[in-house]
Design an enzyme around this catalytic site. Structure first.
Site, PDB file in Angstrom:
ATOM      1  N   GLU A   1      -1.458  -0.827  10.275  1.00  0.00           N
ATOM      2  CA  GLU A   1      -0.454   0.052   9.826  1.00  0.00           C
ATOM      3  C   GLU A   1      -0.937   1.436   9.840  1.00  0.00           C
ATOM      4  OE1 GLU A   1       0.920  -1.723   6.286  1.00  0.00           O
ATOM      5  OE2 GLU A   1       1.595  -3.703   7.292  1.00  0.00           O
TER       6      GLU A   1
ATOM      7  N   LEU B   1      -2.903  -2.220   4.171  1.00  0.00           N
ATOM      8  CA  LEU B   1      -1.676  -2.186   3.457  1.00  0.00           C
ATOM      9  C   LEU B   1      -1.525  -0.699   3.477  1.00  0.00           C
ATOM     10  CD1 LEU B   1      -2.678  -4.152   0.063  1.00  0.00           C
ATOM     11  CD2 LEU B   1      -1.476  -4.969   1.995  1.00  0.00           C
ATOM     12  N   ASP B   2       0.051  -0.403   3.234  1.00  0.00           N
ATOM     13  CA  ASP B   2       0.375   0.950   3.153  1.00  0.00           C
ATOM     14  C   ASP B   2      -0.181   1.721   2.143  1.00  0.00           C
ATOM     15  OD1 ASP B   2       2.119   0.642   5.533  1.00  0.00           O
ATOM     16  OD2 ASP B   2       3.873   0.164   4.275  1.00  0.00           O
ATOM     17  N   LYS B   3      -0.407   2.943   2.345  1.00  0.00           N
ATOM     18  CA  LYS B   3      -1.085   3.697   0.999  1.00  0.00           C
ATOM     19  C   LYS B   3      -0.475   3.500  -0.214  1.00  0.00           C
ATOM     20  CE  LYS B   3      -0.935   8.356  -0.540  1.00  0.00           C
ATOM     21  NZ  LYS B   3      -0.363   9.920  -0.612  1.00  0.00           N
TER      22      LYS B   3
ATOM     23  N   ARG C   1       9.174  -3.958   4.156  1.00  0.00           N
ATOM     24  CA  ARG C   1      10.028  -2.725   3.749  1.00  0.00           C
ATOM     25  C   ARG C   1      11.164  -2.745   4.765  1.00  0.00           C
ATOM     26  NH1 ARG C   1       5.758   1.946   3.855  1.00  0.00           N
ATOM     27  NH2 ARG C   1       7.483   3.284   3.183  1.00  0.00           N
TER      28      ARG C   1
END
Length: 350
Positions: free
Chosen positions: A22, A173-175, A278
């Site tokens: 990601e 993982l996303d920020k 998401r």
């Protein structure tokens, strides 16, 4: 509400490219002192390069640097022609022209450096590290975040990280997503973890705080391909099964509690596409609280997407021992749950 399967994908097994992680969409200025160790290189344009484009000629004269890097130096004013700034890569040079190039370390070149930071270590041995990533921490250096990332912290945490691709990071993982992450500490473990993720042998469970009262089945198996949104390159989107660029993506969503304004669901990843949870929840009509990119809005102080990687279950990549790691949501998530009236008892069905 009964169980329901929502699927337009082909359901075929996939292979996970370990480099296809990601990418955080933030473009904040990370700030760097790129002129700290600059080198000045002077050269004269030889007759055989007469009328060549400036970027092409420089790439020929200074072959150890890429053409794109030299183009960026020109745009930054770090290249002079006859003592005057040379800003246009397409400018034509003449034999005998004098060039001076200030070779500056790029943010990319400076990004893979050790930077000590406090890591929340959940488990560690000679081969495996499990960390709890806080919301706000970028996992891997990228545009706008060339330093202060988890990768920088891993390089400082143990010497072996420098010998591994991406310092042993096997998934991201996303920020603004909090939660558990697996990191390899040895080449043997990294190869085994990549294989296990590709074979869907690593179970990853998330808690998600979504907008709206839940009005669909209490268990959903969402099998919808995901690819880049053609209308917004910062976003991903559910695509038609035959669309170019779409990749198989499957998420099992289980309802835990619902109220008028929001619902709490558990999400189990079967694949690991960019922004998968998401995107799937937004496609269902339940965007995450705080997730402005996919239609969410701030509620109950949740200013980042309401998503937490709660649980990891896998076999140890080297000795095969069963491992089960659990980390409950951080304070902002729990506060939002309390204010929303949603109940979380730390027990997820299945």
């Amino acid at each position: 509400m009964a169980s329901e399967i929502i699927s337009t994908g082909d359901g075929a097994p996939i292979s996970i490219d370990p480099s296809a992680f990601e990418v955080d969409e933030s473009v904040d200025d990370a700030g760097d002192d790129s002129s700290a160790a600059a080198e000045l290189r002077a050269c004269e344009v030889p007759a055989e390069l007469h009328r060549w484009r400036a970027d092409r000629a420089l790439a020929h004269l200074i072959p150890e640097f890429s053409r794109s890097y030299l183009q960026q130096l020109m745009a930054d004013g770090a290249v002079t022609l006859q003592g005057a700034p040379l800003l246009k890569a397409a400018s034509r040079l003449s034999a005998g022209d004098r060039l001076a190039v200030e070779l500056r370390p790029t943010p990319q070149a400076q990004s893979f450096v050790a930077q000590p930071m406090a890591l929340d270590v959940v488990f560690e041995d000679d081969h495996l590290l499990v960390v709890h990533k806080p919301a706000g921490l970028v996992v891997h250096p990228a545009a706008g975040h060339w330093s202060g990332t988890l990768l920088n912290g891993l390089l400082a945490h143990h010497a072996g990280a420098a010998t591994l691709p991406r310092a042993g990071i096997v998934h991201r993982l996303d920020k603004d997503t909090s939660g558990l992450m697996l990191v390899a500490k040895s080449r043997l473990a990294m190869e085994a973890l990549v294989r296990a993720i590709a074979a869907r042998e690593v179970q990853r469970e998330y808690l998600a705080l979504a907008h709206g009262a839940w009005r669909v089945a209490s268990v959903l198996d969402v099998d919808q391909p995901i690819g880049r949104d053609v209308n917004n390159r910062l976003r991903m989107a559910v695509l038609r099964p035959d669309a170019t660029g779409g990749k198989t993506a499957r998420t099992t969503v289980t309802l835990l509690d619902t109220q008028t304004q929001a619902s709490l669901v558990a999400c189990k990843l079967h694949t690991g596409r960019t922004h998968q949870i998401r995107v799937h929840l937004a496609w269902l009509g339940y965007p995450l609280v705080g997730d402005a990119l996919y239609g969410g809005r701030v509620l109950w102080g949740m200013t980042r997407q309401g998503l937490h990687a709660r649980r990891l279950r896998l076999a140890h990549p080297v000795n095969g021992a069963p491992l089960d790691f659990l980390r409950e949501p951080p304070a902002d998530f729990l506060q939002a749950l309390a204010q929303s009236g949603l109940h979380y008892n730390a027990v997820i069905p299945g």
